[in-house]
Structure formats: C-alpha cells, structure tokens
Write a protein that holds these residues in place. Structure first.
Motif, mmCIF file in Angstrom:
data_model
loop_
_atom_site.group_PDB
_atom_site.id
_atom_site.type_symbol
_atom_site.label_atom_id
_atom_site.label_comp_id
_atom_site.label_asym_id
_atom_site.label_seq_id
_atom_site.Cartn_x
_atom_site.Cartn_y
_atom_site.Cartn_z
ATOM 1 N N PHE A 88 0.853 -1.182 0.000
ATOM 2 C CA PHE A 88 0.000 0.000 0.000
ATOM 3 C C PHE A 88 0.894 1.238 0.000
ATOM 4 O O PHE A 88 1.544 1.529 0.995
ATOM 5 N N ASN A 89 0.945 1.912 -1.136
ATOM 6 C CA ASN A 89 1.791 3.092 -1.344
ATOM 7 C C ASN A 89 3.282 2.754 -1.276
ATOM 8 O O ASN A 89 4.118 3.628 -1.049
ATOM 9 N N ASP A 91 5.211 1.913 -3.766
ATOM 10 C CA ASP A 91 5.968 2.465 -4.887
ATOM 11 C C ASP A 91 6.540 3.842 -4.550
ATOM 12 O O ASP A 91 7.604 4.222 -5.035
ATOM 13 N N MET A 92 5.806 4.587 -3.729
ATOM 14 C CA MET A 92 6.229 5.937 -3.379
ATOM 15 C C MET A 92 7.102 5.975 -2.129
ATOM 16 O O MET A 92 7.989 6.825 -2.012
ATOM 17 N N ASP A 118 0.776 -1.937 -6.379
ATOM 18 C CA ASP A 118 0.481 -0.925 -5.368
ATOM 19 C C ASP A 118 -1.026 -0.695 -5.288
ATOM 20 O O ASP A 118 -1.621 -0.119 -6.213
ATOM 21 N N PHE A 120 -2.626 1.319 -3.375
ATOM 22 C CA PHE A 120 -2.855 2.761 -3.294
ATOM 23 C C PHE A 120 -2.971 3.385 -4.681
ATOM 24 O O PHE A 120 -3.916 4.124 -4.973
ATOM 25 N N ARG A 121 -2.026 3.090 -5.550
ATOM 26 C CA ARG A 121 -2.010 3.698 -6.884
ATOM 27 C C ARG A 121 -3.193 3.247 -7.723
ATOM 28 O O ARG A 121 -3.727 4.018 -8.535
ATOM 29 N N LYS A 124 -6.405 5.145 -6.132
ATOM 30 C CA LYS A 124 -6.366 6.604 -5.975
ATOM 31 C C LYS A 124 -7.278 7.346 -6.960
ATOM 32 O O LYS A 124 -7.948 8.312 -6.572
ATOM 33 N N LYS A 136 -5.581 7.122 3.213
ATOM 34 C CA LYS A 136 -4.882 6.316 4.203
ATOM 35 C C LYS A 136 -5.454 4.899 4.215
ATOM 36 O O LYS A 136 -6.635 4.681 3.931
ATOM 37 N N GLN A 137 -4.581 3.948 4.597
ATOM 38 C CA GLN A 137 -5.037 2.558 4.630
ATOM 39 C C GLN A 137 -6.194 2.377 5.592
ATOM 40 O O GLN A 137 -7.166 1.668 5.291
#
Length: 359
Positions: A88-89, A91-92, A118, A120-121, A124, A136-137
């Motif tokens: 979760f996120n 990659d960033m 990811d 998150f990505r 988003k 947020k998770q």
C-alpha cells in the motif's frame, strides 16, 4: 534481530490471479524511524502471504539499532522465492526507502526479481467517486468495514520505538509489532477495493434500454458485468448530463435526452455557401446554381445543416454524424436510433468515456 512467525485462518476475497501467480505472491509493509532514508532507519518489516486456507505471517524486528542490516538481509533473502510484491503506497515510500537504506548499508536490494502491485495507486483515481476523505489505509479499511486493534499510526510509534531501544519494554514492543501486524492483516482484506477499478475497466453487456420512470428526458441503460467482479458497496455519481448507480455486478446508466433541433457542422467551411433563407449550408459545387442574393460564403458558425430528432450527449465523438447546439459547444450529440447500441465496442467506449467524465 527478532523474527516472529504466525499463521492465521482465512482466505482472500479477491481473485489473486488478477495480480499474479497466487502461489508466488506476498504482501509487505515496513516501519521506519522517519520519512527520510538519509537520516532514518527501517526497524521492522513484515510479510503475509496465502497458503491454502490460511495466511502465513512473518516479521523481522530490529531490537537494536545495529540490527537494521540483518532485517533488510533477511527480507531480501525471503522475497527471492516470490514473483509479485503487493503493498500500500510502497511504490512511493516503502520500496524507495528500503532501496536507499540497503545502498547505505552496502546491501543489494532484491526488488528487481518481483513485480510491484500498489493498491494505493490503483484505487487513488477513484477517491472522489468512493467518497473517501483521504487515501490512508485505515480510511479504506473503514470504507470496507474492516476492523483493527491498534490505535496508533506509524508516525506516532517512532518515539515508542526509540524509547524501546533504551528500555526494551515488552509492552512497547507489543505495540510496535501489533501496528505492523494489523497493517499486514488488513492488506489482503483491502483487496476487494480493487473490484472498483476492475468494474469500471471491464466491458458491459446491455440488458435493457428504457425511459426513466415518470420522465421523458432521461434514458436508462441497464448493464451487467463480470459476475465475479462484485462491488463491496454500491457507488453512484451524477452530473447534469449523466448519472449512474452501480451495485454488485450491475449498473444503471442514466443519460439526459435532447429532443429538438441540432446542427451538424461540415468540415472545411470555406468549401460551402450559407443559404440565407433556408438557414443551411451547401457545398459550393451545388451552391453555384443558387441565386447570389440568396447565398453568402459560409463561416464556421454558419456551415451546418439542421436535424430534428432525439439525441444523446457523448463526451467523445464516438457516433457520427455528431450534432451540436453551436460550433463552440464542447458537448456533441448523436441521434438515438433502434440499433445505435448494437455495436458493443462503441457502446463500451461510450460507457468508459462517461466514467472518465464523471471521475
């Protein structure tokens, strides 16, 4: 370094083959002493992965500041057996942070051997559509009605870890491990949120077309999708021209109807005359035979022919001819005919263009 291993009962309510080989897939999450890998360290890495009807779980905890290298080495050795790394996120944050810390410690990162997924990505772009206040998770877990035990976030636990290094207090250690454990246990439970991007990316089958009850200015398309792609919760969105509501594997798309006269604008207006009395444009090859007093050179604004009928808006020029209210109108329309939705490819392009417009 301390290693913790556990096994939990449970399966994952999402088709893992959409992410990679289910037998070579692992989730991971890290805990750090800050946001900059130049000045901070990794003190905890956890992984969880499916095995039959259970979830296997492992953590590597740096019980001393010097143990960071052991934590990273153990993690890199572990993931060599996997091909897909879910996070979760990551990659960033997680992957760049671990990579930088590894280089600082003269270790070789092992991320090149795994494909990164990811969560998150992927979700988003749907933040607004799902009504999420943030990404947020824990926020997404609440959206999916997933409960958790820990009451802290990673930032709040930094001081707890720094104090643990001095005291080795077991309650502090428990808090640190529990936060990471709940993040990891929540991650597989988070996967059904990926049904939303899957749902809107798929092709739909048109089941029925009807007028909205009690209305004559809206047309409703009843659509069905992949029966395996089941939305965890209904979702809806609307603008004046379009609206939809999706639930489980089905969706109703409501489109505003325009009834009246619209204009088709010819390209290359310099090749046309505008007929003053007929209020229409004709090609010069034909217009040469019209009385000069009844014609003028066409402009972008007057180079059209008119059409009476029933029309639907389209965010992109999918159906042709495309009609407009004026040449400056950004919204185009196509004429409603009995067979206009028979082209499945055009229909699904139309649906995806509306989704993009609504997002």
């Amino acid at each position: 370094m301390i290693t913790i291993e556990k096994t939990f009962p449970g399966t994952i309510a999402y088709p893992l083959e959409r992410l990679g080989d289910p037998e070579k897939l692992v989730f991971f999450d890290i805990e750090t002493t800050g946001f900059s890998a130049d000045y901070n360290t990794v003190y905890l890495i956890g992984c969880i992965w499916p095995e039959g009807d259970h979830l296997r779980f492992i953590q590597w905890f740096a019980d001393t500041k010097a143990a960071e290298a052991d934590v990273l080495t153990a993690f890199f050795y572990f993931i060599k057996d996997f091909r897909t790394l879910v996070h979760f996120n990551g990659d960033m944050f997680d992957i760049p942070f671990v990579t930088k810390r590894a280089k600082a410690l003269k270790l070789t990162p092992a991320f090149g051997s795994v494909e990164s997924v990811d969560i998150f990505r992927r979700i988003k772009p749907f933040k607004k559509l799902l009504g999420l206040p943030d990404m947020k998770q824990k926020t997404i877990e609440r959206f999916l009605k997933i409960g958790r035990k820990d009451l802290y976030n990673g930032g709040e636990l930094i001081e707890v870890y720094l104090d643990y290094l001095r005291t080795h207090d077991q309650e502090e250690k428990h808090l640190l491990l529990l936060h990471n454990e709940d993040d990891l246990k929540g991650m597989p439970s988070l996967l059904p949120v990926l049904f939303y991007p899957d749902f809107f990316a798929q092709d739909f089958t048109l089941d029925a077309v009807r007028e909205a009850p009690g209305e004559t200015d809206r047309l409703i398309l009843s659509l069905s999708g992949d029966p395996v792609t089941i939305l965890p919760s209904p979702v809806a969105a609307s603008v004046p021209a379009y609206a939809f509501r999706a639930d489980k594997d089905r969706m109703e798309l409501s489109i505003r109807v325009y009834k009246g006269t619209l204009k088709y604008y010819y390209p290359n207006y310099k090749d046309y005359y505008y007929l003053i009395y007929e209020d229409t444009a004709i090609h010069k090859s034909v217009g040469e035979f019209v009385d000069k007093d009844a014609r003028i050179k066409a402009t972008k604004e007057t180079c059209y022919t008119k059409k009476d009928g029933t029309f639907l808006p389209q965010p992109a020029d999918i159906w042709v001819p495309e009609f407009k209210t004026s040449c400056k109108d950004k919204t185009g329309f196509f004429e409603v005919r009995k067979d206009c939705f028979s082209d499945v490819e055009k229909l699904n392009r139309y649906i995806k263009e509306i989704f993009s417009f609504l997002k």
